[in-house]
Structure formats: C-alpha cells, structure tokens
Design an enzyme around this catalytic site. Structure first.
Site, PDB file in Angstrom:
ATOM      1  N   TYR A 126       0.814  -1.218   0.000  1.00 31.41           N
ATOM      2  CA  TYR A 126       0.000   0.000   0.000  1.00 31.41           C
ATOM      3  C   TYR A 126       0.849   1.270   0.000  1.00 31.41           C
ATOM      4  O   TYR A 126       0.391   2.313  -0.438  1.00 31.41           O
ATOM      5  CB  TYR A 126      -0.913   0.035   1.235  1.00 31.41           C
ATOM      6  CG  TYR A 126      -2.181  -0.746   1.087  1.00 31.41           C
ATOM      7  CD1 TYR A 126      -2.152  -2.125   0.982  1.00 31.41           C
ATOM      8  CD2 TYR A 126      -3.408  -0.102   1.066  1.00 31.41           C
ATOM      9  CE1 TYR A 126      -3.314  -2.846   0.870  1.00 31.41           C
ATOM     10  CE2 TYR A 126      -4.587  -0.816   0.954  1.00 31.41           C
ATOM     11  CZ  TYR A 126      -4.535  -2.188   0.854  1.00 31.41           C
ATOM     12  OH  TYR A 126      -5.704  -2.897   0.729  1.00 31.41           O
ATOM     13  N   LYS A 162       3.472 -15.284   3.234  1.00 33.11           N
ATOM     14  CA  LYS A 162       3.703 -16.086   2.026  1.00 33.11           C
ATOM     15  C   LYS A 162       5.207 -16.353   1.971  1.00 33.11           C
ATOM     16  O   LYS A 162       5.903 -15.985   1.028  1.00 33.11           O
ATOM     17  CB  LYS A 162       3.191 -15.309   0.802  1.00 33.11           C
ATOM     18  CG  LYS A 162       3.205 -16.097  -0.501  1.00 33.11           C
ATOM     19  CD  LYS A 162       2.190 -17.220  -0.552  1.00 33.11           C
ATOM     20  CE  LYS A 162       2.355 -18.024  -1.830  1.00 33.11           C
ATOM     21  NZ  LYS A 162       1.534 -19.266  -1.827  1.00 33.11           N
ATOM     22  N   ASP A 210      -2.552 -18.404   1.366  1.00 34.06           N
ATOM     23  CA  ASP A 210      -3.495 -19.171   0.531  1.00 34.06           C
ATOM     24  C   ASP A 210      -4.175 -20.259   1.354  1.00 34.06           C
ATOM     25  O   ASP A 210      -5.389 -20.464   1.279  1.00 34.06           O
ATOM     26  CB  ASP A 210      -2.805 -19.750  -0.723  1.00 34.06           C
ATOM     27  CG  ASP A 210      -1.485 -20.437  -0.429  1.00 34.06           C
ATOM     28  OD1 ASP A 210      -0.992 -20.339   0.719  1.00 34.06           O
ATOM     29  OD2 ASP A 210      -0.929 -21.084  -1.347  1.00 34.06           O
ATOM     30  N   ASP A 222      -6.192  -7.114   4.082  1.00 34.63           N
ATOM     31  CA  ASP A 222      -7.307  -6.519   3.337  1.00 34.63           C
ATOM     32  C   ASP A 222      -8.172  -7.623   2.737  1.00 34.63           C
ATOM     33  O   ASP A 222      -9.396  -7.615   2.853  1.00 34.63           O
ATOM     34  CB  ASP A 222      -6.762  -5.611   2.230  1.00 34.63           C
ATOM     35  CG  ASP A 222      -7.884  -4.995   1.408  1.00 34.63           C
ATOM     36  OD1 ASP A 222      -8.848  -4.512   2.027  1.00 34.63           O
ATOM     37  OD2 ASP A 222      -7.800  -5.011   0.167  1.00 34.63           O
ATOM     38  N   ASP A 231     -12.189  -9.275   4.267  1.00 30.18           N
ATOM     39  CA  ASP A 231     -13.470  -9.336   3.556  1.00 30.18           C
ATOM     40  C   ASP A 231     -14.044 -10.753   3.614  1.00 30.18           C
ATOM     41  O   ASP A 231     -15.258 -10.951   3.737  1.00 30.18           O
ATOM     42  CB  ASP A 231     -13.320  -8.915   2.085  1.00 30.18           C
ATOM     43  CG  ASP A 231     -13.583  -7.425   1.884  1.00 30.18           C
ATOM     44  OD1 ASP A 231     -13.376  -6.655   2.846  1.00 30.18           O
ATOM     45  OD2 ASP A 231     -14.007  -7.033   0.777  1.00 30.18           O
TER      46      ASP A 231
HETATM   47  C1  IPM Z   1     -10.335  -1.540   3.741  1.00 28.14           C
HETATM   48  C2  IPM Z   1     -10.569  -0.953   2.383  1.00 28.14           C
HETATM   49  C3  IPM Z   1      -9.417  -0.011   2.035  1.00 28.14           C
HETATM   50  C4  IPM Z   1      -8.139  -0.830   2.066  1.00 28.14           C
HETATM   51  C5  IPM Z   1      -9.592   0.728   0.702  1.00 28.14           C
HETATM   52  C6  IPM Z   1     -10.864   1.537   0.669  1.00 28.14           C
HETATM   53  C7  IPM Z   1      -8.408   1.589   0.358  1.00 28.14           C
HETATM   54  O1  IPM Z   1     -10.715  -1.952   1.439  1.00 28.14           O
HETATM   55  O2  IPM Z   1     -10.270  -0.761   4.725  1.00 28.14           O
HETATM   56  O3  IPM Z   1     -10.255  -2.752   3.848  1.00 28.14           O
HETATM   57  O4  IPM Z   1      -7.787  -1.457   1.055  1.00 28.14           O
HETATM   58  O5  IPM Z   1      -7.470  -0.831   3.108  1.00 28.14           O
HETATM   59 MG    MG Z   2     -10.768  -3.920   2.254  1.00 33.05          MG
END
Ligand code: IPM
Ligand code: MG
Length: 367
Positions: free
Chosen positions: A146, A195, A227, A251, A255
């Site tokens: 990032y 990894k 993975d 990240d 999710d």
């Molecule tokens: C998160 C989001 C952010 C990230 C984006 C919006 C830049 O996906 O907070 O997980 O990738 O960190």
């Molecule tokens: Mg995210």
C-alpha cells in the site's frame, strides 16, 4: 469527562450509519455523564467535491487534535463516479491511506464473530460452523504494498507497472507486539499469516514474529501461508483466535471474514498506534448502490463506536453496554435487510430504526 471526537461521515452509506453510531454515543454520554464534543470533518469524495482533494492538511490536523476519529466509509462506484476520473493520488481512497499514514495508525483490529442469531446469515454449512467462531484479525496498516513506490512506465515498447512491497523490521515488530498482547488477553492463540514460501518480506515477517514470540511464551504461536489460511477460514473458522498479517493479505482475508460472519454490515474496526488515539470505521465499503435509502446496516458503525469507547476513551463498561445492546436487538429479532432471513418473528428495520433500537437498549451504569 469531556472527550473530543472527530467525525468523518464519508460517502455512500457513511453519513447514514455514522448518524446512528453518534446517536448511540450521545445516549451513552447521557447515561454515564460524559460529554462528547463531535467535530465534523470531510474526507474522501465529499472532501474532493468541497476542496478538490480527498484529505486536506487542516482535516489531518483536526484529527490529530482529537481523542479519536469516528468514520463512516469513503469512495464511490468506479466507472460511475467522477472521482475516478482524477489521477490516483487525488481519489477518495488516497485520502484514507494518507489519513492512516498521517496519523501513524499501524495496527488495524478487525473482530469477526458469529452471533448465534446470525447463524443462518453465514454462508457456511452447519457442520463447518460447528460451535461458531470469534476471531480477531490484526492487520498491519501503514506498510507493505500500500505504501511502496509505484510507477507505470514504457519499457521496450510496452507499459510496465511496478508496486514495491517493503517491510522494515521495526514495522513488523511493533504490530507483532500488539498482536501478542491482544492474543494474551483472549484465548492465547496467535496465527501469523504470510507467504514465506515465495516472498522475502514474508520470510522477514516470520523471523521477527518468531523473535517476538520468545518474549510471550504464554501465547501459542503458529505460522500459516495466506493461501491456505483463505481455505481454512471457510473450512474450519472455529480453529482461529487471533490472526496477524501484513497490509495486503489483511485486506483480502478480512473481507472473507466479514462474509462468513454474516455481512460486511456487521464488522467494526479499530486502527491504533502506541498511544490511546485511534480511528474507528466499519470494515465494509461505502455501498453506493444502497446509499440514501435508509436500509444500510448501522451495526458495524455502532460496534466501531464501542471499540472507540474501549480503546481510545478507555471506557470498557460503556463499550460493553453498547455491545450487549447490539446482542439484545439481534436476540429480539431486529434485522436490517442484509441480515434478514425468511423466519417467523423477525422484524425488518431501517437504518434509523436499528440505531434507535440499540440506543433504547442501553442500560447505563447499574444504580
Ligand atoms: C479496507 C478498504 C481499504 C483498504 C480501501 C478503501 C483503500 O478496502 O479498509 O479494507 O484497502 O485498506
Ligand atoms: Mg478492504
């Protein structure tokens, strides 16, 4: 006590869900005799519209001068919103990254637990869910891909894009220490995810985490590849306690964690540094497709406010009060659209009604 809270409502559903989190905080203030001074600031798309950039120096300064930042979510639809016609460093997401970096928030906590009432919202089979799960991700937030050098150049007649992945020993060490301390306060198990079979940055990661582990023999440390972790999360989610990982892997895995916990609308997050200051935001995005309809789930924002009470204001009783109130409304059958299922006794609530239900369930100090 008096506290100063910077509020960034953000874009999409941000303003709607933050409003409900504020409602809950105001109720806490009234019940416990605190005073919260909210200071509204712009970041992301709304800041672009107003100031031509996603995060101004002034906003950053005002955040620094607060005890904590409560945030909604930022960004719009790529390909639809004019924000994405701007160069990458002027887009909403750049504001968020600059804010995280500018405030030094290197440690991102994302707790994912399956509420018993939401078992049916979990896409996993009953046999996989078993006794449920309660896991905490510790994601490194100000390093890695990032924040490395980026470039897109023409080489040998074609375009070449590069993103640097760099981790310093000190960056790994400080987040590892946080993760060990958090695992020590939970079930004492820490799984560090990397990894290391391919990446140098991961091999250093593993080595430093291993070193830090020597100082914390009470925490059981294991290492896993990213993975295989992605697979284990949907095969045996109950096997994890705390997961520690670098920015990009965190990240992606967070999710996945949100999905198995029932909905992105349920997942809070805290971004911390060494002192008490922190930024609190739902882990989900700005969901522009449902913005302005009063149907978004405000519970992630409300639970983020609970984390703010716990970590930045050091008000654990108040934090617990909010978390218990959320459990109660779920038990009462209150649901927003994202977590509704075909079942008797459930009530479909709007964003606003859900916030009111939670506020009404707060108990205050026991008298
Ligand atoms: C998160 C989001 C952010 C990230 C984006 C919006 C830049 O996906 O907070 O997980 O990738 O960190
Ligand atoms: Mg995210």
């Amino acid at each position: 006590m008096e506290y100063r809270i910077a509020v960034i409502e953000g874009d999409g559903i941000g303003p709607e869900i933050v409003r409900e989190a504020r409602k809950v905080l105001l109720r806490i203030a009234a019940l416990y005799g605190h005073h919260f001074e909210f200071r509204e600031l712009l970041m992301g798309g709304s800041s672009i519209d107003r100031f031509g950039e996603p995060l101004t120096e002034e906003t950053l300064e005002k955040c620094r001068a607060s005890d904590a930042v409560l945030m909604g979510s930022i960004g719009g639809k790529v390909g639809v919103s004019p924000w994405y016609l701007l160069p990458p460093e002027k887009r909403p997401e750049a504001g968020l990254l600059k804010l995280r970096k500018g405030l030094g928030l290197f440690c991102n906590l994302r707790p994912a637990k399956l509420y018993p009432e939401l078992r049916n919202a979990c896409p996993l089979r009953e046999s996989v869910i078993g006794d449920g799960f309660d896991l905490m991700m510790v994601r490194e937030l100000t390093g890695g891909l990032y924040f490395g050098e980026r470039s897109t150049v023409r080489e040998g007649g074609e375009l070449v894009a590069r993103d640097e992945l760099c981790y310093r020993e000190s960056e790994i060490r400080r987040v590892a220490r946080k993760a060990f301390s958090i695992a020590g306060g939970r079930r004492g198990r820490l799984c560090s995810v990397d990894k290391a079979n391919v990446l140098d940055s991961s091999r250093l990661w593993r080595r430093i985490v291993e070193e830090e582990g020597k100082a914390c023999p009470e925490v059981e440390l294991s290492h896993a590849l990213v993975d295989s972790t992605a697979m284990l999360l949907v095969r045996k989610p109950g096997s994890f306690d705390v997961i520690l990982t670098e920015n990009m892997f965190g990240d992606i895995l967070s999710d996945e964690m949100a999905e198995i916990a029932g909905s992105l609308g349920m997942l809070p997050s805290a971004s911390l540094r060494e002192d008490r200051f922190g930024l609190y935001e739902p882990s989900g995005g700005s969901a522009p497709d449902i913005a302005g309809q009063n149907i978004a789930n405000p519970l992630a924002a409300i639970l983020s406010a609970a984390m703010l009470l716990r970590y930045s204001l050091e008000l654990p009783k108040e934090a617990e009060d909010v978390e218990t109130a959320v459990e109660k409304v779920l038990r009462d059958g209150c649901r927003t659209k994202d977590i509704l299922e075909e079942k008797k006794g459930l009530k479909l609530l709007s964003t606003e009604e859900m916030g009111e239900e939670v506020a009404a369930k707060l108990r205050g100090p026991l008298r």
